[in-house]
Design a protein around this motif. Structure first.
Motif, PDB file in Angstrom:
ATOM      1  N   MET A  85       9.232   9.631 -11.394  1.00  0.00           N
ATOM      2  CA  MET A  85       8.025   9.323 -10.635  1.00  0.00           C
ATOM      3  C   MET A  85       8.095   7.929 -10.023  1.00  0.00           C
ATOM      4  O   MET A  85       8.678   7.018 -10.591  1.00  0.00           O
ATOM      5  CB  MET A  85       6.789   9.396 -11.534  1.00  0.00           C
ATOM      6  CG  MET A  85       6.621  10.699 -12.258  1.00  0.00           C
ATOM      7  SD  MET A  85       6.485  12.074 -11.103  1.00  0.00           S
ATOM      8  CE  MET A  85       6.849  13.449 -12.153  1.00  0.00           C
ATOM      9  N   PHE A  86       7.469   7.799  -8.864  1.00  0.00           N
ATOM     10  CA  PHE A  86       7.352   6.482  -8.250  1.00  0.00           C
ATOM     11  C   PHE A  86       6.496   5.637  -9.183  1.00  0.00           C
ATOM     12  O   PHE A  86       5.442   6.082  -9.634  1.00  0.00           O
ATOM     13  CB  PHE A  86       6.699   6.592  -6.863  1.00  0.00           C
ATOM     14  CG  PHE A  86       7.004   5.423  -5.978  1.00  0.00           C
ATOM     15  CD1 PHE A  86       8.006   5.527  -5.021  1.00  0.00           C
ATOM     16  CD2 PHE A  86       6.306   4.243  -6.080  1.00  0.00           C
ATOM     17  CE1 PHE A  86       8.307   4.447  -4.196  1.00  0.00           C
ATOM     18  CE2 PHE A  86       6.592   3.165  -5.269  1.00  0.00           C
ATOM     19  CZ  PHE A  86       7.603   3.266  -4.316  1.00  0.00           C
TER      20      PHE A  86
ATOM     21  N   GLU B 251      12.341  -3.140  -4.045  1.00  0.00           N
ATOM     22  CA  GLU B 251      11.425  -3.988  -3.292  1.00  0.00           C
ATOM     23  C   GLU B 251       9.968  -3.789  -3.706  1.00  0.00           C
ATOM     24  O   GLU B 251       9.125  -4.631  -3.415  1.00  0.00           O
ATOM     25  CB  GLU B 251      11.590  -3.741  -1.793  1.00  0.00           C
ATOM     26  CG  GLU B 251      12.963  -4.141  -1.270  1.00  0.00           C
ATOM     27  CD  GLU B 251      13.292  -5.601  -1.556  1.00  0.00           C
ATOM     28  OE1 GLU B 251      12.543  -6.476  -1.099  1.00  0.00           O
ATOM     29  OE2 GLU B 251      14.302  -5.861  -2.255  1.00  0.00           O
ATOM     30  N   ASN B 252       9.696  -2.704  -4.406  1.00  0.00           N
ATOM     31  CA  ASN B 252       8.348  -2.445  -4.908  1.00  0.00           C
ATOM     32  C   ASN B 252       8.228  -2.726  -6.404  1.00  0.00           C
ATOM     33  O   ASN B 252       7.258  -2.331  -7.037  1.00  0.00           O
ATOM     34  CB  ASN B 252       7.925  -1.014  -4.577  1.00  0.00           C
ATOM     35  CG  ASN B 252       7.492  -0.889  -3.135  1.00  0.00           C
ATOM     36  OD1 ASN B 252       6.405  -1.326  -2.772  1.00  0.00           O
ATOM     37  ND2 ASN B 252       8.352  -0.336  -2.298  1.00  0.00           N
ATOM     38  N   GLY B 253       9.231  -3.403  -6.971  1.00  0.00           N
ATOM     39  CA  GLY B 253       9.127  -3.891  -8.340  1.00  0.00           C
ATOM     40  C   GLY B 253       9.652  -2.990  -9.433  1.00  0.00           C
ATOM     41  O   GLY B 253       9.503  -3.316 -10.607  1.00  0.00           O
ATOM     42  N   ALA B 254      10.277  -1.861  -9.109  1.00  0.00           N
ATOM     43  CA  ALA B 254      10.828  -0.984 -10.150  1.00  0.00           C
ATOM     44  C   ALA B 254      12.084  -1.632 -10.726  1.00  0.00           C
ATOM     45  O   ALA B 254      12.874  -2.223  -9.992  1.00  0.00           O
ATOM     46  CB  ALA B 254      11.153   0.387  -9.569  1.00  0.00           C
TER      47      ALA B 254
ATOM     48  N   ARG C 157       0.825  -1.220   0.000  1.00  0.00           N
ATOM     49  CA  ARG C 157       0.000   0.000   0.000  1.00  0.00           C
ATOM     50  C   ARG C 157       0.852   1.259   0.000  1.00  0.00           C
ATOM     51  O   ARG C 157       0.441   2.303  -0.482  1.00  0.00           O
ATOM     52  CB  ARG C 157      -0.991   0.000   1.159  1.00  0.00           C
ATOM     53  CG  ARG C 157      -0.382   0.072   2.526  1.00  0.00           C
ATOM     54  CD  ARG C 157      -1.484  -0.029   3.597  1.00  0.00           C
ATOM     55  NE  ARG C 157      -0.895  -0.339   4.876  1.00  0.00           N
ATOM     56  CZ  ARG C 157      -0.841   0.516   5.888  1.00  0.00           C
ATOM     57  NH1 ARG C 157      -1.360   1.706   5.771  1.00  0.00           N
ATOM     58  NH2 ARG C 157      -0.270   0.158   7.016  1.00  0.00           N
ATOM     59  N   PHE C 158       2.058   1.166   0.533  1.00  0.00           N
ATOM     60  CA  PHE C 158       3.001   2.283   0.471  1.00  0.00           C
ATOM     61  C   PHE C 158       3.235   2.678  -0.989  1.00  0.00           C
ATOM     62  O   PHE C 158       3.159   3.847  -1.348  1.00  0.00           O
ATOM     63  CB  PHE C 158       4.328   1.882   1.132  1.00  0.00           C
ATOM     64  CG  PHE C 158       5.425   2.893   0.950  1.00  0.00           C
ATOM     65  CD1 PHE C 158       5.532   3.968   1.812  1.00  0.00           C
ATOM     66  CD2 PHE C 158       6.349   2.766  -0.073  1.00  0.00           C
ATOM     67  CE1 PHE C 158       6.543   4.905   1.654  1.00  0.00           C
ATOM     68  CE2 PHE C 158       7.352   3.694  -0.241  1.00  0.00           C
ATOM     69  CZ  PHE C 158       7.451   4.769   0.625  1.00  0.00           C
ATOM     70  N   ALA C 159       3.516   1.682  -1.820  1.00  0.00           N
ATOM     71  CA  ALA C 159       3.755   1.936  -3.241  1.00  0.00           C
ATOM     72  C   ALA C 159       2.510   2.518  -3.900  1.00  0.00           C
ATOM     73  O   ALA C 159       2.608   3.435  -4.717  1.00  0.00           O
ATOM     74  CB  ALA C 159       4.186   0.655  -3.942  1.00  0.00           C
ATOM     75  N   ALA C 160       1.351   2.012  -3.546  1.00  0.00           N
ATOM     76  CA  ALA C 160       0.108   2.537  -4.120  1.00  0.00           C
ATOM     77  C   ALA C 160      -0.100   3.996  -3.715  1.00  0.00           C
ATOM     78  O   ALA C 160      -0.549   4.810  -4.522  1.00  0.00           O
ATOM     79  CB  ALA C 160      -1.077   1.685  -3.666  1.00  0.00           C
TER      80      ALA C 160
END
Length: 148
Positions: free
Chosen positions: A138-139, A117-120, A73-76
């Motif tokens: 951008m994230f 860790e968030n898939g980038a 949810r952090f990434a979202a």
């Protein structure tokens, strides 16, 4: 007879537009996936994370008690936001018990680790360690399904 000729012209025009669209699409350069950091930078960030962040955010970035996770949810929540905003927040407010004590390079390494860790995707250049260098990055909006 005129109706058949008009239909034939319309079909020919449509076929021509389709062929032109296909040619333009084939000629357009393929967009490369945005790469954000190097693998080595993310590894440095992982080490800094374990030393300075894991005590609150958890060894797996999953959060603990009232501390938010840094995946899922952090990434979202950060999706589409300039990386400069997150970098600035980290530089001023983290770590919680010693805000502002990490160097810009350490914060960039941490950000690289969090992105990984968030898939980038990794790339061939380190993530910049300046607000100006990050303002147009951008994230990423998508994260893998396996992320918490």
């Amino acid at each position: 007879m005129r109706g058949l000729q008009a239909k034939a012209r319309g079909a020919a025009l449509g076929a021509g537009l389709l062929a032109l669209t296909v040619q333009v699409a084939q000629a357009a350069p393929a967009r490369a996936a945005m790469s954000y950091y190097t693998t080595a930078q993310a590894e440095r960030g992982a080490a800094t994370y374990q030393q300075s962040c894991a005590v609150c955010h958890g060894a797996d970035l999953g959060g603990a008690f009232d501390v938010p996770p840094l995946v899922g949810r952090f990434a979202a929540n950060w999706a589409g936001a300039p990386l400069s905003q997150l970098f600035d927040y980290m530089a001023k407010a983290m770590p919680l018990f010693a805000p502002g004590t990490l160097t810009p390079a350490q914060n960039a390494d941490l950000l690289a680790f969090m992105l990984r860790e968030n898939g980038a995707p990794a790339g061939s250049r380190d993530l910049p360690a300046t607000l100006d260098g990050l303002k147009n990055m951008m994230f990423p909006k998508s994260t893998p399904a396996s992320v918490k």
